[in-house]
Design an enzyme around this catalytic site. Sequence first.
Site, PDB file in Angstrom:
ATOM      1  N   ASP A  78       0.725  -1.411   0.049  1.00 35.89           N
ATOM      2  CA  ASP A  78      -0.003   0.109  -0.217  1.00 35.89           C
ATOM      3  C   ASP A  78       1.055   1.221   0.160  1.00 35.89           C
ATOM      4  O   ASP A  78       0.584   2.126   0.732  1.00 35.89           O
ATOM      5  CB  ASP A  78      -0.959  -0.002   1.255  1.00 35.89           C
ATOM      6  CG  ASP A  78      -1.741  -1.182   1.363  1.00 35.89           C
ATOM      7  OD1 ASP A  78      -2.081  -1.806   0.406  1.00 35.89           O
ATOM      8  OD2 ASP A  78      -1.873  -1.599   2.671  1.00 35.89           O
ATOM      9  N   GLU A 255     -11.320   1.319  -4.147  1.00 37.15           N
ATOM     10  CA  GLU A 255     -10.558   1.829  -2.897  1.00 37.15           C
ATOM     11  C   GLU A 255      -9.334   2.323  -3.316  1.00 37.15           C
ATOM     12  O   GLU A 255      -9.070   2.771  -4.352  1.00 37.15           O
ATOM     13  CB  GLU A 255     -10.463   0.598  -1.909  1.00 37.15           C
ATOM     14  CG  GLU A 255      -9.466  -0.612  -2.617  1.00 37.15           C
ATOM     15  CD  GLU A 255      -9.552  -1.632  -1.667  1.00 37.15           C
ATOM     16  OE1 GLU A 255     -10.324  -1.937  -0.882  1.00 37.15           O
ATOM     17  OE2 GLU A 255      -8.682  -2.662  -2.146  1.00 37.15           O
TER      18      GLU A 255
END
Length: 585
Positions: A78, A255
């Site tokens: 991430d 997302e």
Amino acid sequence: MQQKKHIKLGLLSCLFAFTGLSSCQTMRADERKEPVGKVVGQPLYSNFKYTGNDAFYSENPIVPGQFYSTILQGCYPDPSITRKGDDYYLVASSFVMFPGVPIFHSHDMVNWKQIGHVLNRESQLQVGTVGISEGVYAPDIMYNPNNDTFYMITTQFASGIGNMVVKTKDPKANNWSDPIKLQFDGIDPALFFDDNGKAYVVHNDAPDKGKELYTGHRVIKIWEYDVATDQVIPGTSKIIVDGGVDLAKQPIWIEAPHIYKKNGQYYLMCAEGGTGGNHSEVIFSSSHPMGPYTPAKNNPILSQRHLPADRPNKVDWAGHADLVQTADGEWYGVFLAVRPNEKNRVNTGRETFVLPVDWSGEWPIFKGGMEPLKALVHTPKGIESSKDKSGFFPNGNFTFNDKLNEKTLDERWIALRGPREKFLVGEKKGLAIKPFAVTVQEKKPISALFYRQQHIAFAAEVEMDYTPGSEKDFAGITCLQSEKFNYVLGVTKSNNEYYIQLERTENGITKVIAQQKLIRSGKMKLRVSATGDDYTFSYALDGSSFQHLGGTVSGDILSTDVAGGFTGAMIGLYATSAYATPVEK
């Protein structure tokens, strides 16, 4: 990440008070007025060595003008990146690792140094009783030129914190503020600072009540953000993406949103398809930050999901990206991806990759992002790789040596759920661990120091000087994916005799694979090595003649695909004073 919606935010209490030490400083025995030397029940570790040898890199040596696309190997997922002048800063998810949110610095997008962790205090990170794949997710780092301040916004699944932001004027100073709890739900928040001084937060959330159309249906919301109070402005929320690029196709898990501005136009980039094999990156544009947003016709702009499964040196699961523009006007994108082994298992976890981005047209395009990802990419103009020089974070195939006798720990060493300083005692001959009455199978702070597995093929060894004082004492090394999936090789005591044994924990059930009586306790070497899915554990009492224990074992339980969750495997130096021999052998 599609599984995050199932994790409930709970009220968790921090287990320990802040020690006052810096995040990477170990307290030496002489500073604590304790005796230096061997202590019964307290292992002394020294001379840790980790060596990686992946075909992905050996078959692709670095050449001038190129660098490895995996800039952060091992569990650094991430990624998010920002720039101020010639300084680039990059952060990654850390879950229950302590300290949390590793932060890296570069002057050129190629050569990186870890400068610390954003969350290095217990007042910032309260993850003491949660599972390994909870904690801190998807951090976003952003520089605001309007007030010369850096922000890190994230979701902390622990202690009732939820979405939060911290900030600093200087990321190199390791003095980020305590968390400011944000008043909105959902996950994956990211900030955007417009050049007119206005600010916004975008994030993933559930559809409005009663409007969820299918499993995995999510939305992207935006809020106006008040930089004076560091809170979203009530009443300003708006859904700007419903479901994904095309709601009629029932896209899942939209997302990881980020907003960029180029030539007066606003661009919203998101991950879509879930963080596994269908992962992708998609892009939208609007004339206003609050939308409406129109998707590009050529979506996705980054993915590996459509490629042959049997391609060589496969890189997969690419997505969850962030973009940055260099001072020379070039664009690059960082994103997560995985390098599965020969059985398609993911033991190294989600790693941070980089690709150049072509934004000469209307839409940004990851160069090579829809093709099989390569080991090497071109450097920015005039930059060369310095990966073999001291101080830079290594990548490719490399060896990491640590004598474990320095006052300051290398930033790559982390603990789980609590500070390292609670159990580490630095000595001239190495690093001692004061064992907690906690095992690696528990959701509590454990007395273990971890280094991420960074290669599919690797060997790690360490010297240990240890004498267990009772049958509850145990120390050695662990290869750990989570509290429910791990291997442990270590020494214990039974009926006044010493044993070394290898244990396998699968889905919370621990079994002894092999056990060997020792002629003595004290100094020995412990080693774990892997070639793809095949792992071997061994020990040497004379420091050189290694004996395998348990033969070749499968690394299946160290894979994300088997264990679940979002982390990668880690190698730990581990001790406990609450050991109990498993019933099953």
